[in-house]
Design a protein around this motif. Structure first.
Motif, short mmCIF file in Angstrom:
data_model
loop_
_atom_site.label_atom_id
_atom_site.label_comp_id
_atom_site.label_asym_id
_atom_site.label_seq_id
_atom_site.Cartn_x
_atom_site.Cartn_y
_atom_site.Cartn_z
N GLY A 269 -19.84 -39.60 78.15
CA GLY A 269 -19.87 -38.57 78.57
C GLY A 269 -18.93 -38.22 78.15
O GLY A 269 -18.57 -36.59 79.12
N MET A 270 -17.46 -38.60 77.95
CA MET A 270 -16.20 -38.16 77.94
C MET A 270 -16.20 -37.32 76.77
O MET A 270 -16.46 -37.78 75.86
N VAL B 246 3.16 -31.79 86.14
CA VAL B 246 2.38 -30.96 86.69
C VAL B 246 1.81 -31.06 84.94
O VAL B 246 -0.17 -32.09 84.74
N ILE C 260 1.06 -33.79 82.72
CA ILE C 260 -0.36 -34.51 82.87
C ILE C 260 -1.83 -34.53 83.58
O ILE C 260 -2.58 -34.66 82.67
N PRO D 49 -9.34 -42.05 87.56
CA PRO D 49 -10.67 -42.78 88.05
C PRO D 49 -11.73 -42.15 87.20
O PRO D 49 -12.08 -40.85 87.04
N GLY E 129 -15.48 -40.34 86.26
CA GLY E 129 -16.27 -39.19 87.03
C GLY E 129 -17.71 -39.58 87.29
O GLY E 129 -18.16 -40.33 86.34
N THR F 251 -20.54 -33.43 89.88
CA THR F 251 -19.57 -33.62 88.19
C THR F 251 -20.71 -32.94 86.94
O THR F 251 -20.86 -33.70 86.64
N VAL G 187 0.50 -27.65 94.57
CA VAL G 187 1.53 -28.44 94.31
C VAL G 187 0.43 -29.37 92.89
O VAL G 187 1.28 -29.36 91.66
N GLY H 215 0.23 -26.98 90.28
CA GLY H 215 1.28 -27.24 88.79
C GLY H 215 2.24 -26.39 89.30
O GLY H 215 3.07 -25.54 88.79
N VAL I 98 6.19 -36.62 92.02
CA VAL I 98 4.16 -36.18 91.86
C VAL I 98 3.65 -36.57 91.27
O VAL I 98 2.65 -36.26 91.24
N VAL I 99 3.96 -37.06 90.13
CA VAL I 99 2.67 -37.97 89.28
C VAL I 99 2.26 -38.96 90.52
O VAL I 99 0.99 -38.52 90.73
N ILE J 166 -0.25 -36.54 92.15
CA ILE J 166 -1.63 -36.37 90.95
C ILE J 166 -2.25 -37.59 91.17
O ILE J 166 -3.10 -37.11 91.40
N LEU K 129 -5.78 -37.38 92.37
CA LEU K 129 -7.30 -37.52 91.70
C LEU K 129 -7.91 -38.45 91.96
O LEU K 129 -9.44 -37.89 92.68
N GLN L 226 -11.24 -32.76 88.02
CA GLN L 226 -10.71 -33.05 86.63
C GLN L 226 -11.51 -32.93 85.31
O GLN L 226 -12.71 -32.77 85.54
N PRO L 227 -11.55 -33.23 83.77
CA PRO L 227 -12.10 -33.49 82.62
C PRO L 227 -13.50 -34.16 83.52
O PRO L 227 -12.76 -35.28 83.86
N HIS L 228 -14.28 -33.87 82.88
CA HIS L 228 -15.45 -34.90 83.55
C HIS L 228 -15.26 -36.14 82.25
O HIS L 228 -15.16 -36.62 81.19
N GLY L 229 -16.09 -37.70 83.08
CA GLY L 229 -15.48 -38.56 82.23
C GLY L 229 -17.22 -39.30 82.51
O GLY L 229 -17.75 -38.54 82.93
#
Lengths: 230, 230
Positions: free
Chosen positions: A105-106, A212, A215, A227, A229, B78, B175, B178, B211-212, B215, B219, B226-229
């Motif tokens: 699904g990625m 940001v 990333i 992680p 999804g 998701t 934050v 971004g 910041v990293v 994030i 996540l 986030q973009p779906h996985g």
DNA sequence: TACAAAATGGGGTCATCACCCCATTTCCGC
DNA sequence: GCGGAAATGGGGTGATGACCCCATTTTGTA
């Protein structure tokens, strides 16, 4: 990039004349569904496939493939413990005659390229009807690679990441891994100033202006091991 | 937090005496598998459920629920176009008698809390066998909420995010979105120095230092869309 | 071999961040 | 109303990042 068009998915053994397959996915419902339909006689071929093992994480996949050397490995690449393209490379080494088909699904463009370069013979999306996979599997088992139209489209508008040089990509992945310029410099055995240069250069190429944004880009491209999804 | 324990999943109509259900998931194979097993007589109940519609994105879910006001909505949160907890809130508004059960591979603790607070009556993991879901569904349809043990465990060690104050959470999400301190200050109508204070304070509470890392935390917690996985 | 792209690394500048100090005010619960 | 947590915001400092300038060397390829 290996040009294994026409590669033969021989595998090691064909139990009772049926082709063998290992099914790997971290979701039980998907595994069960795939097993049902793959082993059903008359669906993929007249005898049906022999599902010799299922796996729900990266380690189990490697173990199963080593043990059975199946004709076919059907796997989702976003799995716990060992995910992504490395697993395909490992599989090619341990069982080079196994035909690896990715069903996921990625949609991260960066990862998709890696899969193909590392030797995946098929690429299918979970968003598409399963029939897409079922229809094309016989062809793939004969040795003809296939990529679902959905992914072909993604691959055509090639990733912005291809504009980056080798050094810039290394820098990128270390930056999004949380390392400072000084740490990256040590890891690469170069001067912090050079890292800074690579960094500035890659951000310029990608038109990004902060960590940001960097990333966010890396997530889209599948550079970060995020992680799971969905 | 609404205390709807004992809520009744009445829905609007029960076609031919069978309870109605809408199935929503962005993966065709999962939808098909769920539809098959839910509608099979003798599995959930003796008549089987009536699957009145399937949906593969957030908009379609809302449309389907408005149209059918089913007894049950089984959904993965998701999904493209409209994901997460907001969708559940919308559904409660448009069809308050629909019983919403979440079936997902997502494990972000922050989002899980949101789902429960917004009125999900069931929470199941795709990593678990489907039987877990099938066994508990009848109970849920009678009005008893249920959360899979896997998620209960996640919810018990409650998210570090609960230690944050309201202002700190707002700052956090901006934050990781971004925004710079100055931009956040404008958005919140406060001084950049106060934003800096919130920021320092929340990083201290979460024991993060860049910041990293921030994030990465966001996540894990599901703060970032986030973009779906998988 | 010759040329271009990549990689190396030094100079500097300015903005932002992470973190310390401090104080005042506001708001909620006992 | 009293106390404490939250929110506000000011000063300051050192580190780092995002860019600019420049040069040399290395590497691959025409």
């Amino acid at each position: 990039m290996n040009n294994n068009v026409g590669w033969n998915c021989r595998g090691d053994k064909e139990e009772g004349g049926r082709k063998t397959v290992v099914v790997a996915d971290d979701h039980a419902i998907v595994r069960q569904s795939l097993v049902d339909v793959l082993s059903e006689p008359g669906r993929i071929n007249k005898e049906g496939l022999q599902v010799v093992e299922q796996a729900e994480d990266g380690f189990a996949v490697l173990a199963a493939v080593k043990r059975h050397k199946p004709n076919l490995l059907l796997l989702d690449i976003t799995m716990p413990l060992a995910s992504g393209a490395e697993i395909i490379k490992d599989i090619q080494r341990w069982s080079p005659d196994t035909c690896t088909v990715v069903f996921t699904g990625m949609e991260a463009t960066g990862l998709l390229w890696g899969l193909i370069e590392d030797g995946a013979q098929g690429l299918f999306s979970k968003a598409d009807p399963v029939e897409e996979l079922l229809d094309k599997l016989p062809m793939i088992l004969e040795g003809t690679p296939y990529i679902a139209p959905r992914f072909q489209a993604l691959l055509h508008k090639k990733s912005a990441i291809t504009a980056l040089t080798a050094r810039e990509r290394q820098t990128l992945s270390m930056v999004v891994g949380g390392m400072s310029n000084r740490e990256i410099a040590e890891a690469m055995n170069i001067s912090p100033k050079t890292v800074d240069k690579h960094r500035t250069s890659l951000m310029n190429k990608l038109n990004l202006h902060s960590v940001v944004e960097l990333i966010a880009f890396a997530l889209r491209e599948g550079i970060i091991d995020q992680p799971h999804g969905s």
